[in-house]
Design a protein around this motif. Structure first.
Motif, mmCIF file in Angstrom:
data_model
loop_
_atom_site.group_PDB
_atom_site.id
_atom_site.type_symbol
_atom_site.label_atom_id
_atom_site.label_comp_id
_atom_site.label_asym_id
_atom_site.label_seq_id
_atom_site.Cartn_x
_atom_site.Cartn_y
_atom_site.Cartn_z
ATOM 1 N N ASN A 61 57.244 41.360 49.488
ATOM 2 C CA ASN A 61 57.188 41.356 50.954
ATOM 3 C C ASN A 61 58.505 40.858 51.546
ATOM 4 O OD1 ASN A 61 54.577 42.323 51.020
ATOM 5 N ND2 ASN A 61 53.638 40.306 51.199
ATOM 6 N N GLU A 64 61.206 43.552 51.133
ATOM 7 C CA GLU A 64 61.012 44.614 52.117
ATOM 8 C C GLU A 64 61.409 44.158 53.517
ATOM 9 O OE1 GLU A 64 57.362 47.395 53.893
ATOM 10 O OE2 GLU A 64 57.006 46.032 52.206
ATOM 11 N N TRP A 65 61.019 42.928 53.862
ATOM 12 C CA TRP A 65 61.318 42.397 55.194
ATOM 13 C C TRP A 65 62.821 42.224 55.401
ATOM 14 C CZ3 TRP A 65 58.798 41.754 59.628
ATOM 15 C CH2 TRP A 65 59.341 40.898 60.589
ATOM 16 N N TYR A 68 64.454 45.590 55.855
ATOM 17 C CA TYR A 68 64.132 46.146 57.176
ATOM 18 C C TYR A 68 64.982 45.507 58.267
ATOM 19 C CZ TYR A 68 61.463 45.890 61.573
ATOM 20 O OH TYR A 68 61.089 45.869 62.899
ATOM 21 N N LYS A 147 55.347 39.849 65.045
ATOM 22 C CA LYS A 147 55.168 40.342 63.680
ATOM 23 C C LYS A 147 56.145 41.455 63.312
ATOM 24 C CE LYS A 147 51.551 43.692 64.933
ATOM 25 N NZ LYS A 147 50.161 44.127 64.677
ATOM 26 N N GLY A 149 59.358 41.461 64.178
ATOM 27 C CA GLY A 149 60.694 40.907 64.035
ATOM 28 C C GLY A 149 61.671 41.323 65.118
ATOM 29 N N GLN A 224 65.502 33.744 60.943
ATOM 30 C CA GLN A 224 64.174 33.931 60.366
ATOM 31 C C GLN A 224 63.363 32.640 60.449
ATOM 32 O OE1 GLN A 224 62.547 36.573 59.137
ATOM 33 N NE2 GLN A 224 60.767 35.329 58.609
ATOM 34 N N GLU A 232 55.724 35.842 57.576
ATOM 35 C CA GLU A 232 56.707 36.639 56.845
ATOM 36 C C GLU A 232 57.834 35.747 56.360
ATOM 37 O OE1 GLU A 232 56.674 39.660 55.867
ATOM 38 O OE2 GLU A 232 55.168 40.672 57.095
ATOM 39 N N SER A 234 61.788 35.941 54.661
ATOM 40 C CA SER A 234 62.937 36.715 54.200
ATOM 41 C C SER A 234 63.289 36.204 52.804
ATOM 42 C CB SER A 234 64.121 36.531 55.145
ATOM 43 O OG SER A 234 64.580 35.184 55.107
#
Length: 285
Positions: A61, A64-65, A68, A147, A149, A224, A232, A234
């Protein structure tokens, strides 16, 4: 002695020290991810730290975050900077002030910027209170730690815009006026001059902007931690979690650090290739 060789010899002491330190740090990170230089026990060459991380959903996760946030931030920052650079290529009244305002985020620390944004978009912040006052909505809306970002991306674009602006402005300013005038005399309109003259001559600066912003955004911790979604992580925040009191797992933190380096390398290669492909396609259209 040739000038090139003389310059290399003059730079060798400083560059040699920097390269040695960089290689040593990278080696230690890779070695730690495989169980060597273990701070919490005996050294043991093993794949268990990588295997454990691959089985951890939080790791995927976070990967992926981070990807992104980095891709969207880099793309938007360059997309905003490009037209500004072209617009400000020729000085006009107020252009100096506008350029200074674009570069202003360099003088604001990231942590300060994040807290300022929180004060603006918080539940009872300026935006909510203003929109309630003008009647857009009846009660505050939660915009902080969204959520998707959006707050982080906005901060990244605002903070990294000066970098893209400086790199692109140097490349655009270096384009000779007679080249643009010749293209115009041959019947090329504004769009044709951009895709056939400006874009090919600034593609290297665009690549550099995208790569540097991507790397910075992928490894960011401050935005973050302050403005990111609470659910979430990072890669940077997850790495600190593993390294800190929560886990005290230096080997796991090294795995995440190596992953971040690989993500930065792969992202840089992909961005550089995509820019070249897009530039060539636009020239042929």
């Amino acid at each position: 002695m040739p000038n090139g060789l003389r310059i290399i010899l003059l730079l060798t002491p400083g560059l040699g020290l920097v390269m040695t330190l960089m290689i040593w740090v990278l080696y230690r990170a890779f070695a730690q991810s495989f169980g060597l230089y273990n701070f919490n026990g005996d050294d043991l060459l093993t794949l268990s730290h990588w295997q454990g991380m691959f089985q951890n959903r939080r790791y995927w996760n976070a990967l992926e975050w981070s990807g992104y946030i980095a891709v969207v931030s880099a793309t938007l920052a360059v997309a905003v900077a490009y037209p500004l650079v072209i617009w400000l290529r020729r000085p006009f009244k107020g252009s100096f002030l506008l350029s200074a305002l674009i570069k202003a985020p360099y003088f604001v620390p990231g942590l300060v910027a994040a807290f300022l944004l929180i004060n603006v978009i918080s539940y009872h912040g300026f935006v909510n209170e203003f929109l309630i006052w003008i009647g857009v909505w009846d009660q505050p809306v939660r915009m902080q730690n969204d959520k998707n970002g959006y707050a982080i991306i906005g901060l990244q674009v605002w903070k990294q815009l000066p970098l893209a602006f400086l790199l692109l402005s140097g490349a655009v300013a270096a384009i000779p006026d007679n080249v643009l005038h010749a293209a115009q005399d041959l019947g090329a309109g504004t769009w044709d001059r951009f895709r056939k003259v400006v874009l090919p001559m600034t593609v290297t600066a665009m690549q550099a902007s995208l790569i540097l912003i991507f790397i910075g955004a992928a490894g960011d911790f401050t935005f973050q931690a302050v403005a990111g979604p609470t659910r979430e992580n990072s890669l940077a925040t997850l790495m600190v979690t593993y390294q800190g009191a929560s886990y005290s797992d230096w080997n796991g933190a090294a795995v995440i650090g190596v992953t971040l380096m690989v993500l930065s390398l792969l992202g840089s290669i992909v961005f550089a290739a995509l820019v070249q492909i897009v530039a060539k396609l636009m020239e042929r259209v």
